[in-house]
Every structure is written in structure tokens, then in C-alpha cells.
Write a protein that holds these residues in place. Structure first.
Motif: not given
Length: 320
Positions: A213-218, A224-235
């Protein structure tokens, strides 16, 4: 027709990707369906395909986008003198649509003039109910690259010189293909799916790379992942977390004043690729903003990017 003949005809239809003929949006260029029938996992898809012209008047350059992709396609730009290199091209659009002129056809024509056979892809959008969710674009990209490699002889392409180029969110599609080319995201359909989906080279232009979230294109992250993706999805969908030693050579192009997709996307990926000892070249320009493509690079130092790409491909032995 006998029952056996009907069965053979059905098998041939299933095994052979349909040629849709000439592209209605790029006259003179072939249009190929990526999937032999319906795209997988569409039972609950909400997509309704629509082409929208964003140019405000007849004096403006064409600026078409495709919304609600249901039938992913490849538009083929054949060079007059093919040199054997093919590039699968993924335009951007924030995973909300696919930008066809600015980040597709214009650059395809430029590269084809240098002997590259270019396949401009439309791909499905992950928030539109496809069963694969965030893997739907990767399904299309894997299948597309396999199809190009499998049918290489038809396009005067060397099957060992099939790469990918992507812009913005299309850079994320291309990056996922580069670093997750062997992720099992769909069941094989035919002989084309028996060949490798690993690109031989990858060019990422102002790519959406991280889902942090710090640098992603929101917008891309949300679509792609929804409003509140889990950390494993982010990775799982952050390119810098997927860097691997067997990735193909990568070139990164980014403007440091990009306010939409921060340059940290490419900087972080550059560091991860170097740590994995992947051959990588990067060009960062002081100015250029986001989405420069060709048309918005005119008169700026960033206009050099296509020549830099071609020179890099030549040095790597991929371009004559």
C-alpha cells in the motif's frame, strides 16, 4: 456427417484457436482469439465488452479503451521484414480497462518497423466475476505466450525469442508472466498448453509492480485484490516478492516524476531482480510523468525509450 466425423470436427474446433479475421480496430491486422472457446471460469462473470473512444474531437489522436473484456484477443502486427523476435504486448488501464491505441497499437507499429512481430493483447479484468479472480489476466497472458510460441512458424517467429512488454497495469500483467510463468492457473486445453509460458525477455514500462500500500497504484491494487487484501495476497502479486533466478532478462523504464505509479515500483523490482541475479537494465528519466507511451514522450528525453529498448535487445542477441 457421421458421428465419428462430427466428433473429429468438434475436437478440431476445441483444439484450434479461432481466427477472428481482420481486426475491426486495427485494419489490415489479424485478430486471434486467445482461447479456443469461451474464456475459463466465466460462469458468474459480469463483464460486458465495450469499446469506448476517449478522444474529444476529430483533431485528437485516437484513444480507444476496451471495457469488460470477455473474449481476450491478440492483434498481430507483422513487420515487413521479420527478424524472428516476437513480443506479447500488454497495454495498461489500471485493471479497469485496456488502453488500445496509446499503449498498444502505436508502440506495436513502432516496434514492427524494426522487424519485431508484435501481438497486442486484450485481457480479462479481475474484478468482473471471473472464477480465477486476480489470476484471470495471468491466465490470458500465459495462454497467449504459449499460443505465439506454439504457432511461431506461422508468424516467422523464433520460438526461442518470444518476449513480453507491458505498460502500467499491463506492466503488472507482463511482470506476473515474467515471474509466475509456471504458476498453475488453468487446466491445459490442447497441444499449445504443453509449451513453456516463460518469456525469453521482458520489458516493463512504468509498471505497476508492488501491491504494498505504501507505493502501489491504488486503483490497480483495488481492482486486482479488493479493498483490504490479506498480507499473503499482497505478497503473491507483488513482483518484487516474486523475483527468481530463472527469470528472463528484464528492462525497466520509468519517469521519476510519475505521480500515478511511483518510481519505487521499478526501483524495488530492480533491487529484487539484482538480488536474484537476474540480468536487468533500468532507465529512469527525470521527467515524463505517467503513461507517456510514444505520443506524450515527444520532445522529452524519455522519447528515447524505444531506441534504448531496441539497442538492449540487440546487445542481448534477440534482435538482428
Amino acid at each position: 456427417m457421421t458421428p465419428v466425423s462430427r466428433l473429429l470436427a468438434l475436437l478440431l474446433l476445441v483444439a484450434t484457436p479461432a481466427l477472428a479475421g481482420e481486426s475491426p480496430f486495427a485494419p489490415g491486422h489479424e485478430l486471434i482469439s486467445i482461447w479456443p472457446g469461451a474464456a475459463p471460469g466465466g460462469e458468474h462473470a459480469t463483464a460486458k465488452e465495450e469499446v469506448v473512444e476517449r478522444a474529444k474531437g476529430p483533431a485528437d489522436l485516437r484513444d480507444r479503451i476496451v471495457k469488460g473484456v470477455t473474449r481476450p484477443t491478440l492483434t498481430v502486427f507483422r513487420p515487413q521484414h521479420p527478424n524472428g523476435l516476437a513480443l506479447l504486448m500488454a497495454p495498461g488501464g489500471g485493471y479497469a480497462w485496456v488502453v488500445m491505441d496509446k499503449e498498444g497499437y502505436e508502440t506495436a507499429e513502432r516496434l514492427a518497423a524494426s522487424g519485431v512481430t508484435v501481438f497486442v493483447m486484450t485481457y480479462r479484468l479481475p474484478q468482473e466475476g471471473w472464477a480465477a479472480g486476480p489470476d484471470a489476466p495471468l491466465q490470458d497472458a500465459q495462454r497467449a505466450l504459449r499460443l505465439i510460441r506454439y504457432r511461431a512458424a506461422e508468424f516467422a517467429v523464433d520460438p526461442h525469442r518470444v518476449g513480453v512488454i507491458g505498460f502500467s497495469a499491463g506492466g503488472h500483467v507482463a511482470g506476473m508472466l515474467t515471474l509466475a510463468f509456471d504458476r498453475p492457473v488453468y487446466a491445459p486445453l490442447d497441444a499449445a498448453d504443453q509449451v513453456s509460458a516463460r518469456p525469453d525477455v521482458s520489458i516493463l514500462v512504468y509498471p505497476v509492480a508492488t501491491m504494498d500500500a505504501a507505493f502501489a497504484h491504488q486503483g490497480s491494487r483495488r481492482n486486482l485484490l479488493g479493498e483490504a487484501p490479506a498480507s499473503d495476497q499482497v505478497r503473491a502479486y507483488s513482483l518484487e516478492a516474486l523475483a527468481r533466478p530463472d527469470a528472463p532478462p528484464v528492462m525497466l523504464v520509468h519517469a521519476l516524476d510519475d505521480a500515478s505509479v511511483p518510481p519505487e515500483n521499478s526501483l524495488g523490482l530492480l533491487a529484487a531482480l539484482r538480488a536474484a541475479k537476474v540480468p536487468v537494465e533500468a532507465h529512469f528519466f527525470q521527467e515524463g510523468a505517467h503513461g507517456f507511451g510514444l505520443r506524450f514522450a515527444v520532445g522529452k528525453p524519455v522519447a528515447a525509450w524505444p531506441d534504448l529498448v531496441l539497442a538492449w535487445l540487440k546487445r542481448g542477441g534477440l534482435l538482428d
